[in-house]
Design an enzyme around this catalytic site. Structure first.
Site, PDB file in Angstrom:
ATOM      1  N   ASP A   1       1.689   5.327   2.709  1.00 58.74           N
ATOM      2  CA  ASP A   1       2.367   6.407   1.990  1.00 58.74           C
ATOM      3  C   ASP A   1       3.724   5.932   1.490  1.00 58.74           C
ATOM      4  O   ASP A   1       4.589   5.554   2.281  1.00 58.74           O
ATOM      5  CB  ASP A   1       2.546   7.607   2.927  1.00 58.74           C
ATOM      6  CG  ASP A   1       2.864   8.896   2.189  1.00 58.74           C
ATOM      7  OD1 ASP A   1       3.656   8.852   1.235  1.00 58.74           O
ATOM      8  OD2 ASP A   1       2.328   9.941   2.562  1.00 58.74           O
ATOM      9  N   ASP A   2       3.907   5.915   0.176  1.00 58.99           N
ATOM     10  CA  ASP A   2       5.184   5.533  -0.447  1.00 58.99           C
ATOM     11  C   ASP A   2       5.538   4.064  -0.257  1.00 58.99           C
ATOM     12  O   ASP A   2       6.716   3.702  -0.225  1.00 58.99           O
ATOM     13  CB  ASP A   2       6.347   6.372   0.118  1.00 58.99           C
ATOM     14  CG  ASP A   2       6.370   7.794  -0.398  1.00 58.99           C
ATOM     15  OD1 ASP A   2       5.414   8.188  -1.084  1.00 58.99           O
ATOM     16  OD2 ASP A   2       7.339   8.515  -0.099  1.00 58.99           O
TER      17      ASP A   2
ATOM     18  N   CYS B   1       3.301  11.822  -4.062  1.00 59.90           N
ATOM     19  CA  CYS B   1       2.200  11.774  -3.096  1.00 59.90           C
ATOM     20  C   CYS B   1       1.009  12.646  -3.457  1.00 59.90           C
ATOM     21  O   CYS B   1      -0.105  12.160  -3.661  1.00 59.90           O
ATOM     22  CB  CYS B   1       2.709  12.175  -1.709  1.00 59.90           C
ATOM     23  SG  CYS B   1       4.171  11.271  -1.147  1.00 59.90           S
TER      24      CYS B   1
ATOM     25  N   ASP C   1      -0.148   5.341  -2.080  1.00 58.31           N
ATOM     26  CA  ASP C   1      -0.294   6.434  -3.051  1.00 58.31           C
ATOM     27  C   ASP C   1       0.663   6.295  -4.223  1.00 58.31           C
ATOM     28  O   ASP C   1       0.326   6.610  -5.363  1.00 58.31           O
ATOM     29  CB  ASP C   1      -0.154   7.803  -2.375  1.00 58.31           C
ATOM     30  CG  ASP C   1       1.112   7.941  -1.536  1.00 58.31           C
ATOM     31  OD1 ASP C   1       1.926   7.000  -1.492  1.00 58.31           O
ATOM     32  OD2 ASP C   1       1.274   9.004  -0.905  1.00 58.31           O
ATOM     33  N   ASN C   2       1.865   5.850  -3.980  1.00 62.69           N
ATOM     34  CA  ASN C   2       2.834   5.613  -5.052  1.00 62.69           C
ATOM     35  C   ASN C   2       3.855   4.600  -4.572  1.00 62.69           C
ATOM     36  O   ASN C   2       3.935   4.309  -3.378  1.00 62.69           O
ATOM     37  CB  ASN C   2       3.535   6.905  -5.474  1.00 62.69           C
ATOM     38  CG  ASN C   2       4.110   7.695  -4.319  1.00 62.69           C
ATOM     39  OD1 ASN C   2       3.531   8.686  -3.890  1.00 62.69           O
ATOM     40  ND2 ASN C   2       5.251   7.256  -3.792  1.00 62.69           N
TER      41      ASN C   2
END
Length: 627
Positions: free
Chosen positions: A37-38, A73, A315-316
Site C-alpha cells: 500500500d503506497d 488507494c 496500489d499507487n
C-alpha cells in the site's frame, strides 16, 4: 468459530500442496498477487527488500514502465478489480464525494468484478488484507462479494498497525491482540498447527487465485508507518533520496501549476520529518518482504512454485520531498504513478528488466487469459488488455513506433491531496484534479498534464526524468506546440475512453487527409497533419471539482463519449451517502508488536488473546437491506 487469517490464507496455498501427488503440469497455473500500500518504485524502497530482489526479480521479470491509473488507494484498487479506468468505475477518491466501499456497493460494481470472473474460470478466489477504503466496523456485515474467502482489515483500525481488527466473510470483527498488522496479514508465518484443517476449506482439485494485501508502508494516520518491533532499529542512517525534484528552487517551482507554484520551500524541520517518513517506510516493508518469502517457500515446499504466477506490485506510488511536498501521493508526477511490478511463473524468463508499458487496469484481463477463460465469457466493459504475451516475452524483438497504442498511459485524478507528515496535519490541497497522458517509449517519452485550472505542463521524460523543466511554461516553442497539439488530441480520447478506444486511442484520431492509418505519435507528427491537430478540441475543465462531472469536463472526443464513461455497467450514484466508519471501541497493543519471537508464531499464540468486538464496540450497523 472464527478461522484466523493465517489459516484462511494458508488454505488457499494449501490447495496446491494437496495436489502434490499430481503432476504440476496437469493443473492450471495458480495466481498469487501481493500488493503493498503506497509503495514507491523510484524512492529506492525495493532496494531494502532482498527477497523481492532475489526471488521475484532475480527469478522473474521487473517491469519498469508499469503505472497506476489513478494515484490513490481506493480508486486504484477499484480499477484493478474492474479492469477499468477510474472515469469508467467513477470511484475517484478514498472518501466522499469521490468514492469508497459504500459507493462501490451502491454502484453495483461489486456484482460484476474480478472474483466473479475468476470463479467462472473454475478457480478458487481468496483475498486477505486491505480491501477498499470505507469497509468498516459499521458495514462489515455486507462483505465484499464473490470471494470464496475474504479476510479484510476494517476501519477505523486499519491504519493502526498495533490494533489489528479484521472481519472474515462478513462475520463479527475480531481483534488480534498483541500482534502487528503485517504478521496477521502474512498467510504463512506458521501453518504447521493448522495444516490438518486446510483440506476442509478448499478443493485440492481447483487452481486458485490469492490476493495478499498488507497495509504497509502506508502512513499511520499523520505519522510514519509503524514497523514490526523486530525491524524497528534497522537502517538507522537511511535518509530519503535527494533527486532533482527534491525541494526545488524558486526558479523551478514557479513553473508548476495550481497550489504547487505557491508551496514554500521545505525548512530543516520538514526535511527531517521527510527523512523519518522514509525510514518508517523502509522498516515497515520488511514485513512485506517476509510475506513474499513465506509465500514462495510454501509454494516450493508443496511443489507448486513453478506452476504459480507470483506478482508483486502496489496500489499507487509515493513522493517524499518532491516538488516541495514532504510526503504523500495523488500527484500526476512520476514518483506517484510509476509503480513496482515484478512477475515470476510459468513461461516467465528469469532476471530480466523490461520496458513494456502497462497499467493496473491490465491485470484483470491478464488473469483471465492465464486462467483460460473463453474470451466470449470476458466482461464486455474491460478497458485494459492482457499482458500475458508480454510477460512471457518481455523484450520485444522489434521496437514499436513512438507513442503506439501500447505505449499510451492515461492517469487521472479528482479531489484533494493530503500532505502526510505531522507538520502539515489536516492540510488539504483542493485544486488537485487533472488529466494526464504519458507516452512511454525507450526512444522518446513525454508527460502531458492538464490541470482543473486549465494550466498545462509538458515534460520530456527522456531528458528530464524528474519532471522539473516544464516545457509548456512561458513562451512555448513552435515545435513543442506542435507536440502539445498531438498530445492534447490523444488526451481528449483517453480521458473518457472505454474498451477498444482505451486499448487503441489512435482509432479515434485519424486525420481526414491521411493517406495511411496514423497509429503512433511519430506518424502523427508529420507536417501535413498540423491543421487537423491544431484545430482539434482542447481538453478543458469548467472549474476544479472534487468529483467527476461530465458537464464540467466538456468537450469529449469522439463526440458523445460522455454518454459512455462505463455508465451502462454501473448504477447511478448521484447524491450517494457514505456510512460513518465509527469510532475505535477497542484499545491498541500496550507494547509494539512483531518481535522476533512472532516471526513464526503458532496458531495457538495468535489465538491466545483474540477478542470478538461487541455491539457497543462496533456501534450501530448500516442496514443490510441497503445492499
Amino acid at each position: 468459530m472464527h478461522v484466523v487469517p493465517i489459516a484462511s490464507l494458508a488454505a488457499a496455498l494449501a490447495l496446491a500442496g494437496s495436489a502434490l501427488a499430481a503432476d504440476a503440469g496437469s493443473k492450471r497455473p495458480n495466481v498469487v498477487i501481493i500488493m503493498s500500500d503506497d509503495q514507491d518504485r523510484l524512492l529506492g524502497s525495493m532496494d531494502y527488500m532482498p527477497v523481492l530482489q532475489k526471488e521475484l526479480m532475480g527469478n522473474g521479470v521487473e517491469f519498469e514502465n508499469h503505472y497506476g491509473t489513478i494515484s490513490n488507494c481506493c480508486p486504484s484498487r477499484a480499477s484493478f478489480l474492474r479492469g477499468q479506468a477510474a472515469h469508467s468505475t467513477n470511484i475517484t477518491h478514498v472518501r466522499p464525494p469521490g468514492g469508497n466501499y459504500d459507493k462501490w456497493r451502491l454502484a453495483g460494481e461489486d456484482k460484476n468484478y474480478l472474483p466473479h470472473w475468476i470463479k467462472k474460470a473454475g478457480y478458487k478466489a481468496e483475498y486477505v488484507g486491505k480491501f477498499l477504503n470505507g469497509y468498516s466496523q459499521v458495514n462489515y456485515h455486507i462483505p465484499p462479494k464473490g470471494w470464496d474467502h475474504v479476510d479484510a482489515l476494517i476501519e477505523p483500525y486499519i491504519n493502526d498497525y498495533n490494533n489489528v481488527v479484521m472481519s472474515q466473510n462478513g462475520e463479527r470483527p475480531v481483534q488480534y491482540r498483541g500482534f502487528h498488522s503485517n504478521d496477521v496479514t502474512d498467510p504463512l508465518a506458521n501453518t504447521k498447527t493448522s495444516i490438518d484443517r486446510l483440506d476442509r476449506l478448499l478443493d485440492a482439485e481447483d487452481p486458485f487465485f490469492l490476493a495478499v494485501m498488507p497495509y504497509a508502508p502506508h502512513v499511520s494516520g499523520d505519522k510514519p508507518p509503524t514497523p514490526q518491533a523486530r525491524h524497528a532499529d534497522k537502517f538507522p542512517d537511511a535518509k530519503a533520496p535527494r533527486f532533482a525534484n527534491w525541494n526545488p528552487s524558486d526558479e523551478i517551482q514557479k513553473t508548476k501549476s495550481v497550489f504547487l507554484k505557491d508551496m514554500k520551500l521545505m525548512d530543516s524541520e520538514a526535511e527531517a520529518s521527510a527523512d523519518r517518513l522514509f525510514l518508517g517506510r523502509i522498516r515497515a516493508i520488511q514485513g512485506v518482504d517476509e510475506i513474499i518469502e513465506d509465500v514462495l517457500a510454501k509454494l516450493e515446499e508443496k511443489g507448486q512454485l513453478e506452476n504459480t504466477y507470483v506478482i508483486f506490485t502496489t496500489d499507487n506510488g509515493y513522493h517524499i520531498g518532491a516538488h516541495r511536498l514532504p510526503g504523500g501521493k495523488a500527484l500526476p508526477y512520476i514518483q506517484d504513478t510509476n509503480l513496482p511490478l515484478a512477475v515470476r511463473g510459468p513461461g516467465i524468463p528469469r532476471g530480466v528488466k523490461s520496458k513494456v508499458a502497462s497499467a493496473h487496469l491490465d491485470f484483470a484481463p491478464t488473469f483471465l487469459d492465464i486462467m483460460g477463460l473463453d474470451k466470449k465469457e470476458w466482461p464486455e466493459f474491460l478497458d485494459g488488455r492482457s499482458l500475458l504475451e508480454e510477460w512471457k516475452k518481455p523484450v520485444p524483438e522489434a521496437k514499436p513506433e513512438i507513442g503506439s497504442a501500447k505505449e499510451i498511459i492515461n492517469i487521472e485524478f479528482w479531489g484533494d491531496k493530503v500532505v502526510e507528515i505531522p507538520e502539515y496535519k489536516g492540510m488539504k490541497l483542493s485544486n488537485n484534479s487533472y488529466k494526464t497522458l504519458r507516452i512511454v517509449s525507450e526512444e522518446s517519452s513525454w508527460m502531458f498534464l492538464n490541470w482543473c485550472t486549465n494550466e498545462m505542463e509538458l515534460y520530456n521524460i527522456t531528458a528530464d526524468p524528474w519532471e522539473i523543466n516544464n516545457l509548456a511554461y512561458g513562451e512555448v516553442t513552435p515545435e513543442h506546440q506542435r507536440l502539445i497539439n498531438r498530445l492534447n488530441s490523444i488526451l481528449m480520447v483517453t480521458k473518457s475512453c472505454t474498451k477498444d478506444s482505451c486499448r487503441d486511442p489512435w482509432s479515434a484520431l485519424q486525420p481526414p487527409e491521411a493517406q495511411s492509418r496514423v497509429s503512433s505519435l511519430e506518424a502523427a507528427m508529420a507536417p501535413e497533419h498540423d491543421e487537423f491537430y491544431e484545430t482539434f478540441p482542447k481538453v478543458h475543465f469548467g472549474r476544479c471539482m472534487q468529483y467527476q462531472d461530465e458537464a464540467n469536463e466538456q468537450p469529449f472526443w469522439p463526440p458523445g463519449a460522455e454518454n459512455d464513461l462505463g455508465k451502462a455497467h454501473r448504477q447511478p450514484t448521484d447524491n450517494w451517502v457514505s456510512s460513518n466508519k465509527g469510532k475505535p471501541g477497542v484499545k491498541p497493543n500496550a507494547e509494539p508488536a512483531g518481535g522476533p519471537e512472532q516471526r513464526h508464531a503458532t496458531m495457538e499464540q495468535l489465538m491466545a488473546d483474540t477478542h470478538v468486538l461487541t455491539d457497543d464496540e462496533t456501534g450501530p450497523l448500516v442496514p443490510a437491506e441497503e445492499d
